[in-house]
Enzyme design. Structure first.
Site, PDB file in Angstrom:
ATOM      1  CG  ASP A 184       9.180  -4.447  -4.254  1.00 18.12           C
ATOM      2  OD1 ASP A 184       8.109  -4.461  -4.891  1.00 18.12           O
ATOM      3  OD2 ASP A 184       9.756  -5.472  -3.877  1.00 18.12           O
ATOM      4  CB  CYS A 236       3.977  -8.454  -6.507  1.00 20.60           C
ATOM      5  SG  CYS A 236       3.724  -8.506  -4.745  1.00 20.60           S
TER       6      CYS A 236
HETATM    7  C1  SAM Z   1       6.916  -6.342  -1.321  1.00 26.81           C
HETATM    8  S1  SAM Z   1       7.832  -6.561   0.129  1.00 26.81           S
HETATM    9  C2  SAM Z   1       9.435  -6.188  -0.402  1.00 26.81           C
HETATM   10  C3  SAM Z   1      10.180  -7.298  -1.089  1.00 26.81           C
HETATM   11  C4  SAM Z   1      11.627  -6.940  -1.343  1.00 26.81           C
HETATM   12  N1  SAM Z   1      11.763  -5.696  -2.073  1.00 26.81           N
HETATM   13  C5  SAM Z   1      12.387  -8.023  -2.091  1.00 26.81           C
HETATM   14  O1  SAM Z   1      12.508  -7.959  -3.305  1.00 26.81           O
HETATM   15  O2  SAM Z   1      12.858  -8.964  -1.443  1.00 26.81           O
HETATM   16  C6  SAM Z   1       7.384  -5.135   1.015  1.00 26.81           C
HETATM   17  C7  SAM Z   1       8.228  -4.855   2.248  1.00 26.81           C
HETATM   18  O3  SAM Z   1       7.889  -3.544   2.695  1.00 26.81           O
HETATM   19  C8  SAM Z   1       8.057  -3.509   4.076  1.00 26.81           C
HETATM   20  N2  SAM Z   1       7.348  -2.287   4.496  1.00 26.81           N
HETATM   21  C9  SAM Z   1       6.026  -2.063   4.569  1.00 26.81           C
HETATM   22  N3  SAM Z   1       5.765  -0.793   4.921  1.00 26.81           N
HETATM   23  C10 SAM Z   1       6.986  -0.195   5.061  1.00 26.81           C
HETATM   24  C11 SAM Z   1       7.396   1.107   5.423  1.00 26.81           C
HETATM   25  N4  SAM Z   1       6.500   2.069   5.698  1.00 26.81           N
HETATM   26  N5  SAM Z   1       8.703   1.365   5.484  1.00 26.81           N
HETATM   27  C12 SAM Z   1       9.626   0.406   5.215  1.00 26.81           C
HETATM   28  N6  SAM Z   1       9.295  -0.843   4.889  1.00 26.81           N
HETATM   29  C13 SAM Z   1       7.991  -1.139   4.806  1.00 26.81           C
HETATM   30  C14 SAM Z   1       7.495  -4.816   4.559  1.00 26.81           C
HETATM   31  O4  SAM Z   1       8.017  -5.144   5.837  1.00 26.81           O
HETATM   32  C15 SAM Z   1       7.978  -5.755   3.452  1.00 26.81           C
HETATM   33  O5  SAM Z   1       9.182  -6.363   3.841  1.00 26.81           O
END
Ligand code: SAM
Length: 433
Positions: free
Chosen positions: A320, A373
């Site tokens: 995601d 999203c």
């Molecule tokens: C769209 S949100 C996820 C929402 C979550 N899946 C939920 O349903 O509650 C994207 C997430 O990706 C994390 N993120 C961004 N780049 C990332 C990376 N390279 N590795 C791990 N997490 C990452 C951000 O910190 C954020 O929490």
């Protein structure tokens, strides 16, 4: 703490200035709320969200009314007037209160020399009503680049998307399948006098007639339900989870989907939830605790697999990815001010990089669900097409569903008033050998 209407306005103007300078509402609202008396806090929240939602329209009107822009050090007063215009156009607040308190707030903000201007502009706005405009950004209340991109990408749907983005989203719940059936929880809501109906497509979703504080929802603190949009709930159904599987939620915080995975299949071998944000990771644990669920948490850049991966492949991966969040503007209207067109290409680079890395740790015969999203193809089906060009082993599984639009790769939901957010999904499988 004394409840002062002019302080409320001054604080709202400061929050909006912070958003204009690049902070999100979720960053700058909590400290601002704590400066106000408890009874004023819901109003501050409503003003800040509403003014962001209608920012481009209100700002278009204000710029028309001002003979010349305010000097940079006085920019806060521009925002003070936007707040007042928001209230004049979109709230029940009495006009005299809006006018008088805005003038008073000028003094609170240490700009007494601008009280005359504020008074004059707001009186004219009140007297003359909303001016006619041909300007699209004002008309749709979105940045022009977003309107153009949407029109280009969705020639048949762009206006509906823009309109849906300006309507407040409903509150949707996901019933914890380990605790209640959806029907049983609907009965509990009815007993509590809370109007609700099942969601059309997500099997455990319930949409409330009106938003309600979570502490009024039956058994919320005991893990009966979580707040989650229907579109987000659909990710879990696409994973096709089976007992004994090892599952990775690669960008997991705050853990909405991690918990949904664990609720929907109680006999998984393990769920690993990775997020790179040290700040957001504890939110996953809080959600797991409330729902009495278990997962292995890792704070890491998911793409840097040498840093965190233990070498055991995953049967299922939910990816995601971080994205423009343009499918959830109705919930986060500050995105209209924060996002730039130039953000999209770098995001696409990160998304493809994450997809490449996750593919490497998917077991043969395993399934990966890519989700965003976002409503921009650049982050969605074009990422999948770029990936498939590099990975001829990967097979794209068509999503047969009664919802969304089928694309060359994956399926798109566009935000719908009184229903789901905008979301994109693609399902990829790795061959057995
Ligand atoms: C769209 S949100 C996820 C929402 C979550 N899946 C939920 O349903 O509650 C994207 C997430 O990706 C994390 N993120 C961004 N780049 C990332 C990376 N390279 N590795 C791990 N997490 C990452 C951000 O910190 C954020 O929490």
């Amino acid at each position: 703490m004394v409840s002062q209407p002019r302080l409320l306005r001054a604080v709202a103007a400061e929050v909006l200035l912070d958003v204009e300078n690049g902070d999100s509402l979720s960053q700058c609202l909590p400290p601002a709320l704590s400066r106000l008396a408890p009874e004023q806090r819901p109003q501050l929240q409503a003003i800040c969200y509403g003014t962001c939602r209608w920012f481009h329209r209100l700002d278009g009107e204000l710029r028309q009314r001002l003979k010349k822009p305010l000097r940079k050090p006085d920019r806060i007063i521009h925002h003070l007037m936007l707040v007042a215009l928001f209230q004049l156009r979109y709230s029940e607040q009495a006009t005299y209160a809006v006018l008088n308190e805005s003038v008073e707030a000028c003094r609170t903000l240490d700009k007494p020399h601008l009280t005359g201007l504020v008074n004059g502009v707001l009186r004219a706005a009140e007297r003359e009503g909303t001016p006619e405009t041909k300007d699209e950004s004002s008309r749709f209340s979105h940045p022009q680049w977003m309107i153009e991109k949407l029109r280009h990408n969705w020639p048949e749907h762009w206006q509906a998307v823009l309109e849906a983005n300006n309507i407040q989203a409903p509150m949707t719940l996901r019933v914890n399948a380990r605790r209640f059936s959806r029907e049983h929880y609907l009965d509990l809501l009815a007993e509590a006098g809370i109007g609700a109906r099942p969601t059309r497509f997500a099997p455990m979703g319930i949409q409330l007639e009106r938003p309600a504080p979570v502490d009024q929802l039956p058994w919320f603190a005991d893990g009966a339900v979580s707040v989650q949009d229907e579109a987000a709930q659909l990710c879990t159904t696409l994973l096709d989870l089976k007992p004994g599987q090892r599952v990775l939620d690669a960008c997991a915080a705050p853990g909405g989907k991690t918990c949904a995975i664990l609720e929907s299949q109680p006999e998984l071998a393990e769920v690993v939830a990775v997020d790179e944000s040290a700040e957001r990771l504890p939110r996953i644990q809080e959600n797991l605790d409330r729902l009495d669920l278990d997962a292995t948490l890792q704070e890491a850049d998911a793409a840097d697999i040498d840093q965190w991966w233990d070498g055991q492949g995953f049967d299922r991966i939910l990816l995601d990815v971080p994205c423009s969040a343009t499918g959830v503007i109705r919930r986060h209207p500050d995105i209209k001010l924060l996002r730039r067109e130039s953000d999209i290409a770098p995001l696409a680079g990160i998304q493809l990089g994450l997809l490449d890395a996750m593919w490497r740790i998917l077991k043969p015969g395993g399934r990966l669900v890519y989700a965003t999203c976002s409503v921009f193809p650049q982050e969605n089906h074009r990422i999948i097409q770029r990936f498939l060009k590099q990975q001829d082993q990967a097979s794209l599984v068509p999503i047969q569903a009664p919802w969304g639009l089928e694309l060359q790769a994956g399926r798109q939901l566009l935000p719908a008033p009184d229903s789901h957010d905008g979301f994109f999904y693609a399902v990829l499988e790795k061959p057995e050998t």
